[in-house]
Design an enzyme around this catalytic site. Sequence first.
Site, PDB file in Angstrom:
ATOM      1  N   ASP A 268       0.868  -1.151   0.000  1.00 55.10           N
ATOM      2  CA  ASP A 268       0.000   0.000   0.000  1.00 55.10           C
ATOM      3  C   ASP A 268       0.921   1.222   0.000  1.00 55.10           C
ATOM      4  O   ASP A 268       2.109   1.117   0.336  1.00 55.10           O
ATOM      5  CB  ASP A 268      -0.936  -0.013   1.223  1.00 55.10           C
ATOM      6  CG  ASP A 268      -2.152   0.869   0.975  1.00 55.10           C
ATOM      7  OD1 ASP A 268      -3.185   0.667   1.630  1.00 55.10           O
ATOM      8  OD2 ASP A 268      -2.064   1.766   0.109  1.00 55.10           O
TER       9      ASP A 268
HETATM   10  C1  GLC Z   1      -4.278   4.336  -0.402  1.00 58.28           C
HETATM   11  C2  GLC Z   1      -5.184   3.138  -0.184  1.00 58.28           C
HETATM   12  C3  GLC Z   1      -5.085   2.125  -1.275  1.00 58.28           C
HETATM   13  C4  GLC Z   1      -4.834   2.840  -2.592  1.00 58.28           C
HETATM   14  C5  GLC Z   1      -3.455   3.427  -2.510  1.00 58.28           C
HETATM   15  C6  GLC Z   1      -3.130   4.276  -3.747  1.00 58.28           C
HETATM   16  O1  GLC Z   1      -3.705   4.756   0.806  1.00 58.28           O
HETATM   17  O2  GLC Z   1      -5.057   2.472   1.069  1.00 58.28           O
HETATM   18  O3  GLC Z   1      -6.318   1.399  -1.306  1.00 58.28           O
HETATM   19  O4  GLC Z   1      -4.931   1.940  -3.681  1.00 58.28           O
HETATM   20  O5  GLC Z   1      -3.249   4.208  -1.350  1.00 58.28           O
HETATM   21  O6  GLC Z   1      -3.972   5.371  -3.808  1.00 58.28           O
END
Ligand code: GLC
Length: 735
Positions: A268
């Site tokens: 993430d």
């Molecule tokens: C965010 C979310 C994730 C997302 C990523 C990119 O913090 O937790 O679901 O795909 O970052 O935006």
Amino acid sequence: MAMALSAAAALLLCAGCSQRPRRVADGPVYLDRQAPTEERIEDALSRMTLEEKVAVLHAQSKFSSAGVPRLGIPELWCTDGPHGIRPEVLWDEWEQAGWTSDSCVAFPALTCLAASWDPDLALLYGQSIGEEALYRGKDVLLGPGVNIYRTPLGGRNFEYMGEDPYLASRIVVPYVQGVQQNGVAACVKHFALNNEETHRHTIDVDLDDRALYEIYLPAFKAAVQEGGAWSIMSSYNLYRGTHVGNNERLLDDILRGEWGFDGAVISDWGGVHETEGTVLHGVDLEFGTWTDGLTMGATNAYDNYYLANPYLEGLRSGKYTVEGLDAKVRRVLRLIFRTAMRENKGFGALNSEAHYAAARRIGAEGIVLLKNENGLLPLRKGSRVLVVGENAVKMMTVGGGSSSLKVQHEISPLAGIAEQAQVTYARGYVGDVGGEYNGVSSGQDLSESRNPAQLTAEAVSLAREADYVVFVGGLNKSDHQDCEGADRLDLALPYGQDALISALAAANPRTVVALVSGNAVSMPWVDKVPAILQCWFLGSEAGHSIADVLFGDVNPSGKLPFTFPRALCDSPAHQAGMTFPNEGPTTYEEGIFVGYRWYDKQGIEPLFALGHGLSYTSFEYGPARLDRTSMTEGGRIRVSVPVTNTGSVPGKETVQLYIADRESSLPRPVKELKDFAKVSLEPAQTKTVTFEISADKLRFYDPAAGAWTAEPGEFELLIGSASDDIRTRAAFTLK
Ligand code: GLC
């Protein structure tokens, strides 16, 4: 006269022959794109330098990671999100880039898809959103999310598929398959145990292995083993003291070891916190780390990423092995060859009529009719309808976190209803007048000068003259509503909606409440209102989907994918002694007893139960018939149930099969969802639904054995229209 063939001519001549054009210049010899993927991987590995191998393991921009230009391996582009393709952002920013060619279709939120209980719609959804990703030139779709609905306050529940692992498993598999048919990877998230938002980076989850294996992992396992997911996103939280991004048990032992996952694990954004653990057990692709290597703060510092220079230095010093590096690079190359370098990819489609039709259909099929006294619904077309509520007009595709979108259009509930009736509108209440996210603005001016009393007075006085009142309220995508990064603060509807609903119901008995939300809410007015619709966040075609159901063009067939508790303290995550939200070490004390499993165990009557959903028609179930009354572990039993449409309009019914283990050495839920089938029935038509029960539907996870086990003894099949509406039963013995 002999003419020296020009290079171009040589190529042209050659183009007619079977072998590939021979480069006349002394340039790179590109990878053979016809060879099988695994050969291409080894070929590329054999030619990549150490620096090139490390470069492909981390971001080079906010949403892309490097390729190997020298070898003709393209960079890899990721995009949010589960409901639609996020607008292009600036190279190293969250802010949108301001393109005019990246508006998209917002498909309904995944709670709505889950509420359809229709795997065919999940396939249509995946195919459609995958086409939008492909058209936008994206290789990895950062979705779907399948974290289990553990608490009704979860900020991102709207992005997920409810409280039951079996339902989530049946819906996520075709979604993944649909996306990947386009040569776009699904990235199933957030693996694992990301069930609340407020302290999502620091909560350190512990739970017993039964809950882990029986509740929180199954949808991910199905996505990998049945859906064939090409990538998985590791979650922010810790599990038993170690960040999931470098958690040996979750990533190495279970995901890659037990499940045989051959894809890439993507962090993430900001979920990587160290080099060593990540190198040894962690993610393959590091995104979103904002670090100068020591603290937060340096942007564009991609060389400082944990899997960048620090990793390179460790390789050169011998601290890390090239074998370990190659194992990661293989998985990333496999992802690249499955997507960016995939042969014969199509071109996708963006904002197509087919996608709008899919969004509208999935929305209407997911709407749940919670209550319909005296057949108030469907409404008569052309009647005088007072529409009340901010959610009748507020754009819901902007906001809520990373699933926020820039849509080509969003049909509001008011606009949809206005196509079918003579509408008057009253604001009723003021919620959140904002409407901007990542530089995308809703363009709406929701400012309001009147106070709540004036707004209520206006709505109530207009209600008296209307044929019907349709109150469109619920939650929204603001902080502490349905929003990433901030959980809800309580179970109640915000902004004074409860009092307003009661006042409207008193003013006009033909009041309908349509909730636009992704979570359960309490309903103190539930006995005062004859009709209630759970309408989810429905995306670009919201107003059309809602109007289709309100006026009967679609007979509602949705069923709740999670329980609506009467009070927050009824919820297992909020029982006495439990804290919320949680930071640091947190134990899921309730274990496997999540959702209806808990309410059944405790004998708590919910407001609305998992699987609940009414229709404009009615269905009668005949007696369950078994083809035998006992089975061995390797055998199977078939149960058949005739279902009849006893009403006057065609409808769809989701027949649910729950199984009860009457005697087990470990505690088991009263019953567990183990199958379902959605059938369409004309008036007076009967269809026989048959379920096949094999031992895998009888097993529970035995931590002592580290294996799933089905114990001999008596089992009972409970078949019905909802988890609290069992229509017929049948018992059998496992020998
Ligand atoms: C965010 C979310 C994730 C997302 C990523 C990119 O913090 O937790 O679901 O795909 O970052 O935006």
